[in-house]
Design a protein around this motif. Structure first.
Motif, PDB file in Angstrom:
ATOM      1  N   TYR A   1     -11.201   5.950 -11.092  1.00 52.24           N
ATOM      2  CA  TYR A   1     -10.139   5.893 -10.084  1.00 52.24           C
ATOM      3  C   TYR A   1      -8.766   5.623 -10.705  1.00 52.24           C
ATOM      4  O   TYR A   1      -7.760   5.611 -10.018  1.00 52.24           O
ATOM      5  CB  TYR A   1     -10.458   4.820  -9.027  1.00 52.24           C
ATOM      6  CG  TYR A   1     -10.651   3.437  -9.590  1.00 52.24           C
ATOM      7  CD1 TYR A   1      -9.554   2.643  -9.921  1.00 52.24           C
ATOM      8  CD2 TYR A   1     -11.922   2.919  -9.828  1.00 52.24           C
ATOM      9  CE1 TYR A   1      -9.722   1.385 -10.458  1.00 52.24           C
ATOM     10  CE2 TYR A   1     -12.100   1.656 -10.365  1.00 52.24           C
ATOM     11  CZ  TYR A   1     -10.995   0.898 -10.680  1.00 52.24           C
ATOM     12  OH  TYR A   1     -11.144  -0.342 -11.233  1.00 52.24           O
ATOM     13  N   GLY A   2      -8.723   5.383 -12.009  1.00 50.41           N
ATOM     14  CA  GLY A   2      -7.436   5.173 -12.674  1.00 50.41           C
ATOM     15  C   GLY A   2      -6.840   3.822 -12.342  1.00 50.41           C
ATOM     16  O   GLY A   2      -7.070   2.846 -13.046  1.00 50.41           O
ATOM     17  N   PHE A   3      -6.087   3.748 -11.248  1.00 52.33           N
ATOM     18  CA  PHE A   3      -5.435   2.502 -10.853  1.00 52.33           C
ATOM     19  C   PHE A   3      -6.101   1.937  -9.593  1.00 52.33           C
ATOM     20  O   PHE A   3      -6.350   2.678  -8.650  1.00 52.33           O
ATOM     21  CB  PHE A   3      -3.956   2.726 -10.563  1.00 52.33           C
ATOM     22  CG  PHE A   3      -3.168   3.125 -11.770  1.00 52.33           C
ATOM     23  CD1 PHE A   3      -2.711   2.165 -12.667  1.00 52.33           C
ATOM     24  CD2 PHE A   3      -2.892   4.461 -12.021  1.00 52.33           C
ATOM     25  CE1 PHE A   3      -1.987   2.538 -13.788  1.00 52.33           C
ATOM     26  CE2 PHE A   3      -2.168   4.835 -13.140  1.00 52.33           C
ATOM     27  CZ  PHE A   3      -1.720   3.869 -14.025  1.00 52.33           C
ATOM     28  N   ALA A   4      -6.342   0.611  -9.599  1.00 57.34           N
ATOM     29  CA  ALA A   4      -6.941  -0.003  -8.419  1.00 57.34           C
ATOM     30  C   ALA A   4      -5.977   0.059  -7.241  1.00 57.34           C
ATOM     31  O   ALA A   4      -6.388   0.071  -6.088  1.00 57.34           O
ATOM     32  CB  ALA A   4      -7.318  -1.452  -8.720  1.00 57.34           C
ATOM     33  N   SER A   5      -4.672   0.065  -7.522  1.00 57.09           N
ATOM     34  CA  SER A   5      -3.691   0.326  -6.474  1.00 57.09           C
ATOM     35  C   SER A   5      -2.528   1.072  -7.114  1.00 57.09           C
ATOM     36  O   SER A   5      -2.323   0.978  -8.311  1.00 57.09           O
ATOM     37  CB  SER A   5      -3.217  -0.987  -5.842  1.00 57.09           C
ATOM     38  OG  SER A   5      -2.609  -1.805  -6.831  1.00 57.09           O
TER      39      SER A   5
END
Lengths: 840, 188, 100
Positions: A533-537
C-alpha cells in the motif's frame, strides 16, 4: 542536517499497526505463485520489469562480447558475415528497445508512487498489461534469434535492404512486429506515468514541490507518446509493404526509401533523449543528497528538461546528413543540434554548482555519477562535432559514430542507472549493502570502458567502417581493435560483478535503517521495504523536501495522520490532487488483483506475432479477443449507485473519481489520443513527403471526390459530433439516452461509408504508393469510426445496466472525446484524400 | 575542434573535482540560490551559446565551400552502385563505362552523380571528400577534386548486406594528358 | 490542463514553425515549385512569420499570467527559449545555399 535522524522514528504501534494490517490485507497481492500473473501492484510489476530488463541487458551484453570477439583479430573466422549481421543488429535492438527503455520504466514504476506520496500508479492494470506485452514481444524476438531467424539489416532497418526483395524470410518481420508490440507496452506505461505525475500526488505537492525525478519522467513519458508513433507508423508501412506489396518504399511504384529514414529518425533522435533524461533525473535526485544540500536552480533544470525534450524533435535530419539533402536543410538541423547542447549544459552546471554549494561526499552512487561526468561530457562533445556538417560527412558510418553513441548511452544512461540501483537499494530491498563488490566493479568498468571506446574512436577516425564483419591485417587497425576487445571483456566482468553484487545484497545483506542517505524526498518516509500500500496515509507536504521540513513525517504517516489514513472502507483508495497546486480534489478507488491484464497481453501479442507464421486467421481471432477482453475489463469497473462525497480525513469531503467529470480515465484518453494524433500526423507527413519528393509521382491519376461521399462525410461528422454531446446531456438530466447513441452510431457509419468510397474507387493499393496511402487514410477513418461505435454501444449498455447517473458521467465524457477525435482526424483524412484530385 | 573539446572536458572535470577538495562552507543553507548567477547564467547558458555559435558558423561556411557549384572546367561523371559493385560512366551520353575504377582528371573539380539500382549504398573516398549516399530513385551530386594524379581508395559506407565489406573501388586521378587519352580510347 | 498548456505551447509553436519552414524549403526544391519564383524571399518571409508567432506566444504568456508563480516563471523562461530557438535555428535561410 545529520545522517542519523531516521533512527529516532519509533516502530509504529497501536493505531499504526492496526492500520498496517488493514491496508496490507486490502492492497496485498495473491501470495501463491499465480499471484505474479494477477498482481497489479507497482512494487511487483516494477520488480518484474526490472528483472526482465536486466536479463535483456545480459543478453545484449553477450551479443556485444561476440562482436568484440569477432573484431579482436584481423581476418577473423569466428563468425560468418551473415551471422555477424544478425549479431550486431540484435545487439542494437536488444539494448535500445528491450533494455534501455523498459529499465527506466521499471525504475519509475518502483519509485514514483513513493516520491509523489501516493499509493500506486494511476492505472495499475495497464501497468501489468504493459509488462506482459513487453515480456511476450521481447521473448519472441530473442527466440527468433536463437532459431537463427534474427533480422540482419542493422538496427535501423533501412529499406530497400529490409524489404522483401533483399531480406526474404521472417527476420525483418520479427523485428517489426516484436518492436511494435514493445512500443505499445511503452506507450501504455507512459500514459500511466503521466496521469500519475499530474494527478496522483501527496496533498500540497504543487508542481514546484514535485521531486525533480518526477518532472524528468513526466517529460520523457510525453516524449514517448510523441516519438514512438512515427516509428510505429514506419513499421506498419514496412510490414504491409513486405506482406502485401503496398509500395511505400519502392521507387518504381511511387515510394521512396528516404521516407523510412525520416520516420525512423523522427523517433530515433528523441529516443536518445528519452534514454538520457531519466538518467539525468536520477542524477538530479542523487547528487544533491550526496552533496548534503538542495538542487541548485530547480526551476532552471525543469525548463531545461522541457526545452531539451522539444528541441530534440527538431534534430532528426542530423542522422541523414549524407543522404543528399540540400545544404540549407542540413544547416537548419546543424543549428538545432548545437542549440540542444545548451539545456544539457544548464543541467550539467546545475549539478556541479550543487556540489560546490554543499559538502560533497564520495559514496558509491556518487562514484558512478563521477563516472557519468567523465564519460558523458566526452560523448556530448563528440556529439557536437558530429553536428558539424563537413566533419559528419567524413566520420558518418564509421566506428567513430559507434564510439560516440556508446559514450552517450553507457556514460549517459547505464552509469547513472547503476548509481540509482545502489542508491535506492536500501529502499527497495530494505537491506544495507554488506558485500563491497561495487567499488571493485566500478574500477573495472569505467577505466576499461574508456580504453575500449577511445580505441574505437581512433579506429573510426582511421576509417574503419561500422558493420564490417572483419578487416585486413594491413589496414592498421589491428592493435586498436585488440585493445578494445580485451578492455571490453574486462568491462563485461565488471558488469557481471555489479549484477552479482546487487543480487547477493538484495537477498542476504543485513537489514538496514530507513533513509540511510539522509534524503529529503517522500519515498524515504515509507516503511522499508515498501509495503504493497506504500503509505499508510497520504502525506501532507509543505515544501520540496518534506523529510527535511519534518523529520518525524514517517511516523505521522504510519499513524494515519495524513489523508485517507483509514482502512474501514475496505477498498484500494488513494488521493487525486489538482494538477498545478496539489490540492486534494478526488478520492480514487483502484481496481484489485486480476488476471485480465495478463490475458489481454496474451491475445494482443498473439495478434502481433501470428502473422509471422502466416496465421492470419489466428491473428484475426486474437483481435476479436482483444476487443472482447477490453470490454470485459472496462465493464468490471465503476459503480451502480452514487456514493456522494466521502470522508478523506482532515475534514475533507471529496467526490469519488468515478463521480467526477474528469476521472483519471479521461486524462489517460487525452494522452492516448495525443499519441494517436501524432501517429495520424506522421501518416499525413508521409503522404506530403511522397507527394513532394518521391520519384515517379504524380500517379497516373488522382482520386476524384464524389459529391455524395463528401456530403455523407460532412453529415456523418455532424451526427457523430452531436450524438455523444446529447448523450452526455441526456445522462446528466435523466433523459432518454438511446436516441442520442443511435444518432452517433449513424454518424460513425456515414463517415465510414465515405471512407469506404475512397477504397472502392482505388481498388489496387499495390499499384502505387498513392493508392496505398489512400487505403491507410481510409483505414484510419474506418478503425476510429469502428472504435467510436463500440464505445457508443458500450455507453448505451452501461446506461441500461445502471452504471451511469448525472454524477457518474465521466465515461460519457471519455466517449465524447474519442468521437471528437474521430470526427476531426476523419475529416482531415478524407480532405487529404480528395484534395489533390480537386486541384489536379 | 579536438583541442577545444579537450579543453572543455578538462574544465568540467576540474570544476567537478574542485567541489570535493574545496574547504567546506557549512554556513550555506540548502535553499541558497545565489549560485545561479555564475553557474546557470554564466556557465550553463552563456558559455555554450558563445562557443556553439562560433562552431556552427564555422561548420556551415566550410560546408558551403564544399558544395557542387558551377565551375568553368567542371567534369561530371556518374557513379551507379549495386550489391556489391560500382559502375562509373563518363563523357557525353555516358558512353564510356568502367567497373570498380573511377577515372577522373587531377586538379579539376569533378561532380559525381551518385545513384543506386538496388539498396542504399554510400560513395566515400576519404582523401577526396566526405561521403554521400547512393539511393535508388535519387541522384545525389558530390564534388570531389584530386590535387594530384594517383590512386585513391574508395568504399561504400552504408551497410548493404553480406558483401558490404568487400564493396570497394578505387579512384584513378589522371594528369591532363592521360585523361585525354582515357576519354579518347573510351569513345572508340 | 491549462497550466500544462502554458508550459508546453510556446515551445511547441517553435517546433511547428521550424518544421514548417523546413517543409517549405523542401517544397521550394521540388517539382511543385513555380520555376519563376525566387525561394529565398519566401523563406525569409516564413521565418519572419514564425518569429512573430513566437513573439505573440511570449506576449501571451506575459499578459495572461498563471496564478501559480512557479508555472508563470517556468512558462516565461520556456517561451523566451522558444523565441531564441526560432531566431537561431532558422537563421540559415539568410545565407545557406538553397537547393545544393
Amino acid at each position: 542536517m545529520t545522517d542519523a535522524r531516521p533512527s529516532s522514528v519509533s516502530q509504529p504501534r497501536g493505531k499504526a499497526l492496526r492500520l498496517h494490517r488493514g491496508l496490507a490485507r486490502i492492497w496485498g497481492s495473491d501470495q501463491r505463485f499465480r499471484g505474479w500473473l494477477t498482481t497489479s501492484n507497482n512494487n511487483d510489476i516494477g520488480t518484474l520489469f526490472l528483472i526482465v530488463a536486466t536479463s535483456f541487458f545480459v543478453i545484449g551484453g553477450i551479443l556485444a562480447m561476440l562482436i568484440r570477439t569477432q573484431l579482436a583479430t584481423p581476418d577473423s573466422a569466428f563468425m560468418a558475415p551473415q551471422v555477424y549481421s544478425q549479431i550486431f543488429t540484435m545487439h542494437g535492438t536488444v539494448m535500445m528497445f528491450l533494455f534501455a527503455i523498459p529499465f527506466f520504466e521499471a525504475m519509475s514504476m518502483l519509485l514514483l508512487p513513493g516520491m509523489l506520496g501516493t499509493r500506486d500508479l494511476a492505472f495499475p492494470r495497464l501497468g501489468a498489461y504493459g509488462l506482459w506485452v513487453y515480456i511476450f514481444g521481447g521473448s519472441a524476438v530473442i527466440i527468433a534469434m536463437l532459431m537463427g531467424l534474427a533480422p540482419d539489416g542493422g538496427w535501423f532497418m533501412y529499406p530497400p535492404l529490409s524489404s522483401a526483395a533483399f531480406s526474404p524470410g521472417i527476420g525483418a518481420d520479427v523485428w517489426l512486429l516484436g518492436i511494435t508490440s514493445i512500443e505499445v507496452s511503452a506507450i501504455a506505461t507512459a500514459i500511466e506515468v503521466i496521469v500519475t505525475v499530474l494527478r496522483y500526488r501527496a496533498a500540497g505537492m504543487s508542481l514546484s514541490r514535485m521531486p525533480i525525478f518526477a518532472w524528468y519522467i513526466l517529460v520523457v513519458s510525453v516524449m514517448i507518446l510523441t516519438a514512438f508513433p512515427p516509428m510505429i507508423l514506419g513499421s506498419l508501412l514496412l510490414e504491409v509493404e513486405r506482406a502485401l506489396n503496398w509500395p511505400f518504399f519502392k521507387v518504381e511504384n511511387g515510394g521512396d526509401p528516404l521516407l523510412w529514414q525520416h520516420l525512423f529518425w523522427l523517433f530515433g533522435h528523441p529516443e536518445v533523449y528519452i534514454i538520457f533524461l531519466p538518467a539525468a533525473g536520477v542524477i538530479a535526485t542523487i547528487l544533491p543528497v550526496m552533496a548534503r544540500t538542495n538542487l541548485l536552480g530547480y526551476g532552471w533544470v525543469v525548463a531545461a528538461a522541457v526545452s531539451l525534450a522539444v528541441l530534440s524533435f527538431g534534430l532528426w535530419v542530423h542522422h541523414m546528413f549524407t543522404t543528399g539533402i540540400p545544404h540549407i536543410g542540413l544547416a537548419f538541423f546543424s543549428a538545432a543540434s548545437t542549440l540542444v547542447a545548451v539545456p544539457t549544459s544548464v543541467m550539467i552546471f546545475s549539478w556541479i554548482g550543487t556540489l560546490w554549494k554543499g559538502r560533497a561526499r564520495m559514496e558509491l552512487p556518487m562514484l558512478w555519477i563521477m563516472g557519468f561526468f567523465a564519460t558523458f561530457v566526452i560523448g556530448g562533445l563528440t556529439g557536437v562535432m558530429l553536428a558539424v556538417v563537413p566533419f559528419n560527412w567524413q566520420v558518418h558510418d564509421t566506428h567513430f559514430v559507434v564510439a560516440h553513441l556508446h559514450y552517450v548511452l553507457i556514460g549517459g544512461y547505464v552509469f547513472p542507472m547503476v548509481a540509482a540501483i545502489y542508491y535506492f537499494m536500501p529502499l527497495l530491498t530494505g537491506r544495507t549493502r554488506f558485500f563491497k563488490l561495487g567499488e571493485v566493479a566500478f574500477w573495472l568498468v569505467v577505466p576499461s570502458f574508456h580504453i575500449t571506446f577511445l580505441s574505437i574512436h581512433m579506429a573510426g577516425l582511421l576509417g574503419q567502417r561500422r558493420r564490417t564483419w572483419t578487416y585486413d591485417a594491413d589496414q592498421g587497425w589491428t592493435a586498436l581493435n585488440l585493445v578494445a576487445s580485451v578492455a571490453s571483456f574486462v568491462m563485461a566482468i565488471g558488469f557481471a560483478l555489479i549484477i552479482l553484487d546487487v543480487a547477493v545484497n538484495a537477498f542476504v545483506a543485513v537489514r538496514g535503517r530507513r533513509n540511510p542517505w539522509g534524503a529529503g524526498t517522500l519515498e524515504w518516509a515509507a516503511a522499508i521495504p515498501s509495503p504493497a500500500y506504500g503509505f499508510a496515509s497520504i502525506p501532507i507536504v509543505q515544501g520540496r523536501y518534506p523529510l527535511h521540513d519534518d523529520p518525524d513525517l514517517a511516523l505521522h504517516i504510519a499513524r494515519g495522520e495524513g489523508y485517507l489514513g483509514d482502512a474501514s472502507r475496505n477498498r484500494r483508495e488513494t488521493l487525486i490532487v489538482s494538477t498545478a497546486r496539489g490540492e486534494p480534489s478526488q478520492v480514487v478507488v483502484l481496481p484489485g488483483n486480476s488476471v485480465l491484464p495478463f490475458l489481454l497481453a496474451l491475445v494482443t501479442s498473439t495478434s502481433f506475432l501470428a502473422p509471422l507464421f502466416d496465421a492470419y486467421i489466428v491473428a484475426g481471432l486474437a483481435l476479436v479477443g482483444v476487443v472482447a477482453l477490453a470490454l470485459v475489463w472496462a465493464w468490471g469497473l465503476g459503480a451502480r449507485a452514487d456514493e456522494g462525497h466521502v470522508d478523506a480525513g482532515h475534514g475533507a469531503k471529496l467526490p469519488l473519481a468515478s463521480e467526477s467529470p474528469d476521472p483519471p480515465g479521461w486524462w489517460g484518453s487525452v494522452f492516448l489520443l495525443l499519441a494517436d494524433g501524432v501517429h495520424f500526423g506522421s501518416l499525413l507527413f508521409g503522404y506530403a513527403f511522397l507527394w513532394t519528393v518521391a520519384p515517379n509521382w504524380p500517379p497516373h491519376s488522382y482520386l476524384q471526390a464524389q459529391l455524395w461521399a463528401v456530403i455523407l462525410a460532412l453529415t456523418g461528422a455532424l451526427a457523430l459530433t452531436a450524438g455523444p454531446r446529447l448523450a452526455v446531456r441526456a445522462i446528466a438530466t435523466g433523459g432518454a439516452v438511446w436516441p442520442t447513441i443511435a444518432l452517433g452510431i449513424v454518424g460513425a457509419l456515414a463517415l465510414a461509408i465515405a471512407a469506404a468510397s475512397v477504397i472502392l474507387d482505388r481498388p489496387d493499393p499495390a499499384s502505387h504508393a498513392y493508392d496505398a496511402t489512400l487505403w491507410l487514410l481510409a483505414g484510419h477513418v474506418g478503425l476510429h469510426t469502428f472504435l467510436s461505435s463500440i464505445m457508443l454501444f458500450y455507453l448505451a449498455a452501461r446506461g441500461a445496466a445502471g452504471y451511469a447517473s448525472p454524477a457518474r458521467i465521466g465515461e460519457a465524457g471519455i466517449v465524447r472525446l474519442w468521437a471528437d477525435f474521430t470526427v476531426a482526424t476523419g475529416l482531415v483524412a478524407l480532405a487529404a484524400a480528395w484534395l489533390p484530385g480537386a486541384f489536379a | 575542434m579536438l583541442a577545444c573539446g579537450l579543453a572543455i572536458f578538462l574544465l568540467v572535470m576540474a570544476l567537478l573535482l574542485a567541489a570535493f577538495y574545496r574547504p567546506a562552507n557549512p554556513s550555506v543553507d540548502g535553499r541558497d540560490e545565489s549560485g545561479t548567477r555564475v553557474w546557470m547564467w554564466g556557465l550553463g547558458l552563456g558559455f555554450p551559446l558563445v562557443t556553439l555559435a562560433a562552431l556552427t558558423g564555422y561548420g556551415l561556411s566550410i560546408g558551403e565551400r564544399l558544395l557542387p557549384r558551377e565551375a568553368p572546367d567542371l567534369v561530371t561523371v556518374q557513379a551507379e552502385a549495386r550489391q556489391w559493385a560500382w559502375t562509373f560512366r563518363y563523357g557525353e551520353n555516358r558512353v564510356i563505362a568502367t567497373e570498380g575504377v573511377l577515372h577522373i582528371p587531377a586538379g579539376r573539380p569533378v561532380n559525381v552523380e551518385i545513384t543506386s539500382t538496388d539498396v542504399i549504398h554510400s560513395f566515400w573516398v576519404p582523401r577526396l571528400a566526405g561521403k554521400l549516399d547512393a539511393i535508388p530513385g535519387h541522384v545525389n551530386v558530390l564534388r570531389i577534386e584530386a590535387a594530384r594524379a594517383g590512386t585513391y581508395d574508395g568504399q561504400s559506407a552504408e551497410f548493404s548486406g553480406r558483401g558490404y565489406r568487400e564493396h570497394v573501388f578505387t579512384v584513378e586521378a589522371h594528369d591532363a594528358a592521360s585523361w585525354a587519352t582515357f576519354l579518347k580510347e573510351g569513345t572508340q | 490542463m491549462i497550466e500544462i498548456l502554458r508550459l508546453s505551447l510556446p515551445i511547441t509553436v517553435w517546433l511547428t514553425g521550424f518544421s514548417a519552414v523546413y517543409a517549405l524549403q523542401g517544397l521550394s526544391c521540388s517539382r511543385h515549385w513555380p520555376a519563376d519564383l525566387e525561394a529565398r524571399p519566401v523563406l525569409l518571409a516564413a521565418w519572419a512569420v514564425a518569429f512573430v508567432l513566437q513573439l505573440i506566444a511570449l506576449i501571451a504568456v506575459l499578459y495572461a499570467p498563471s496564478p501559480v508563480r512557479f508555472v508563470q516563471t517556468t512558462a516565461t523562461a520556456l517561451a523566451a527559449t522558444a523565441l531564441v530557438a526560432a531566431v537561431w535555428t532558422m537563421m540559415p535561410v539568410l545565407a545557406a545555399s538553397a537547393c545544393l
